[in-house]
Design a protein around this motif. Structure first.
Motif: not given
Ligand code: AMP
Ligand code: MG
Length: 496
Positions: A93, A194, A257, A263-264, A273
């Motif tokens: 992240q 993902r 985005h 994870d997206n 997402d």
């Protein structure tokens, strides 16, 4: 772990009984998910229904009309044949390894056979899961409407995406920066896997599970990789190529985005997402749509590089299967040619150039520079350009610029390039490549404001409009105008 939902329960309505649940994800085994039951949403009501998608999936017109479906898709009543679960994944992240994340508020009901092939059905916001961490497992009405409308808008634009069947709402309170109300989005996709699913098992040195997952994805979605010398390198390459095409599509339409964490990132190259996303209003290459993104990591002009960074993480995760680092690097290389080629092709179409000629890249680059220097509205510029005519003048386009000298020089360069191009062909190509309608932030906000007062008509209007964004819709042109001044002050963060 709770036992699977009782699939022997009596079907709750005839339309639902016809659904053929196949649930292949559960075949991966318990290391990949936790079975659970959605948390009921008190007194749910319909907020938005995507009847076009229901028809595409062969669900029948009655399906989205029934009280049983409303209850089932709000998490209040189990659907026979489903095996609800939350899957485990990890991820990077904002450039930092975050460890285990998982479906914190998404619950996969299962997978159905449809005329479009197998599709997973997932509830987002249906309550706590084993992976909710500090979260409440809920989604708020505001973000659910945004995801519902934007995923359909992307589909209407021809951009790969997860889709949304409906949003159901409730008066149940949810605490965010302020108190809001809860909603559930029912999403569909062939798979919600993902990059982070692969990272999860790789980082834990669970190579058997990593292989199980890669084999599942290859067998179901990329069977051609099986025949390659190195199937897992082939998988990395095909995902790199899909992602490159996705980035070209985002950049060309001006889509940001906002949270491109690993994870997206969909293993199928889908937009997934929807959080603080935004379609650009004025063209600003460095635009950051996510107010939580203080470093501007996911600025519009950084998205293609961030996608590559994420693919690198996927490559790293697959390395135990690929074995040879050189093979992994070679698989990633394709991104560096596929992305620029795909972007050039999309930009040529936007300019109305049916073939490729020397100098086109320079024309495209100078167009971007001109739009940035003049902060021109991105969507309106391209749509007006469809009617650009070197002979009769081009006031509607020129009026968008304050530096007329630069515009005139560019228009001359463009006119020369257009000279040999058949004008009817050009107009046709451009009208199919430059949407008249995109889900601008302020349009979403207006629909959300009305929805908070239980008026869902704008959600419905926008859904229908955005399903065919290249058409004129003469009665709806108010949705194609410039954003109002207040649009610039809309602040959308990760919290939703
Ligand atoms: P996102 O960046 O929104 O995709 O979310 C990152 C992670 O946080 C994922 O594991 C989500 O499932 C989880 N998450 C986000 N919001 C919530 C919430 N309200 N409750 C539980 N988990 C959440
Ligand atoms: Mg996410």
């Amino acid at each position: 772990m709770r036992p699977a939902t009782d699939t022997a329960a009596r079907p709750i309505n005839p339309a639902q009984a016809e659904l053929k649940w196949i649930n292949t994800f559960t075949g991966l085994g318990p290391d990949f998910y936790t079975e659970l039951t959605p948390q009921p949403l008190p007194s749910p009501y319909w907020v938005g229904r995507n009847r076009a998608l229901a028809r595409e999936l062969g669900l029948g017109d009655a399906w989205l009309e029934s009280a049983e479906t409303l209850a089932a898709l709000s998490g209040n009543q189990p659907l026979p044949g489903t095996q609800p679960l939350a899957s485990v994944y990890s991820g990077h992240q904002f450039g930092v390894w975050a460890g285990q994340l998982g479906d914190g508020r998404a619950i996969l009901l299962g997978e159905i056979e449809t005329p479009q092939g197998p599709q997973e059905i997932q509830l987002k916001g249906a309550g706590l899961t084993s992976y909710s961490r500090m979260g409440d497992g809920r989604a708020v009405l505001r973000s659910s409407i945004r995801e519902f409308l934007c995923s359909e808008a992307m589909h209407g634009l021809g951009i790969p995406t997860t889709r949304a069947l409906c949003v159901t709402g409730s008066d149940a309170k949810v605490r965010r920066e302020e108190i809001e109300t809860a909603a559930v989005v029912t999403r569909t996709a062939p798979s919600f896997i993902r990059f982070g699913h692969f990272e999860h098992f790789s980082h834990r040195n669970q190579h058997a599970q990593l292989k199980t997952l890669a084999d599942y994805v290859i067998d179901r979605f990329y069977p051609e990789c099986r025949d390659a010398k190195q199937p897992y390198a082939a998988l990395l390459q095909v995902v790199s190529e899909r992602t490159a095409h996705l980035m070209a599509a985002w950049q060309a339409v001006g889509f940001c985005h906002g949270v491109m964490n690993t994870d997206n990132m969909s293993i199928l190259g889908l937009t997934i997402d929807y959080g603080p996303f935004q379609f650009l209003d004025a063209f600003d290459p460095g635009h950051v749509c996510n107010h939580s993104d203080e470093q501007g990591r996911y600025a519009y002009n950084k998205q293609p590089n961030m996608a590559y960074w994420n693919l690198f993480c996927l490559g790293q995760a697959l390395l135990p299967l690929i074995e040879n680092q050189e093979d992994a690097l070679a698989a990633l290389e394709s991104y560096k040619t596929v992305f620029p080629d795909a972007l050039q092709a999309r930009m040529r179409a936007k300019l109305g150039l049916p073939d490729e000629q020397a100098g086109d890249k320079e024309l495209i680059d100078s167009t971007f520079r001109l739009l940035a220097a003049n902060k021109v509205d991105y969507t309106i510029f391209w749509r007006r350009l469809c009617a650009f005519n070197a002979q009769s003048g081009h006031a509607p386009v020129r009026d968008l610029f304050f530096d007329l000298e630069s515009f005139n020089a560019w228009a001359l360069q463009y006119s020369e390039r257009l000279a040999p191009v058949d004008s009817a062909h050009r107009a046709d190509l451009m009208l199919k490549s430059n949407p008249k309608y995109v889900l601008r932030n302020h349009l979403g906000e207006e629909a959300i404001t009305a929805a908070k007062l239980k008026d869902f008509s704008q959600v419905d209007t926008l859904l229908t409009l955005l399903q065919s964004p290249f058409d004129e819709h003469p009665e709806q042109t108010s949705f194609a105008g410039f954003p109002p001044d207040w649009a610039a002050s809309i602040a959308i963060s990760c919290s939703s």
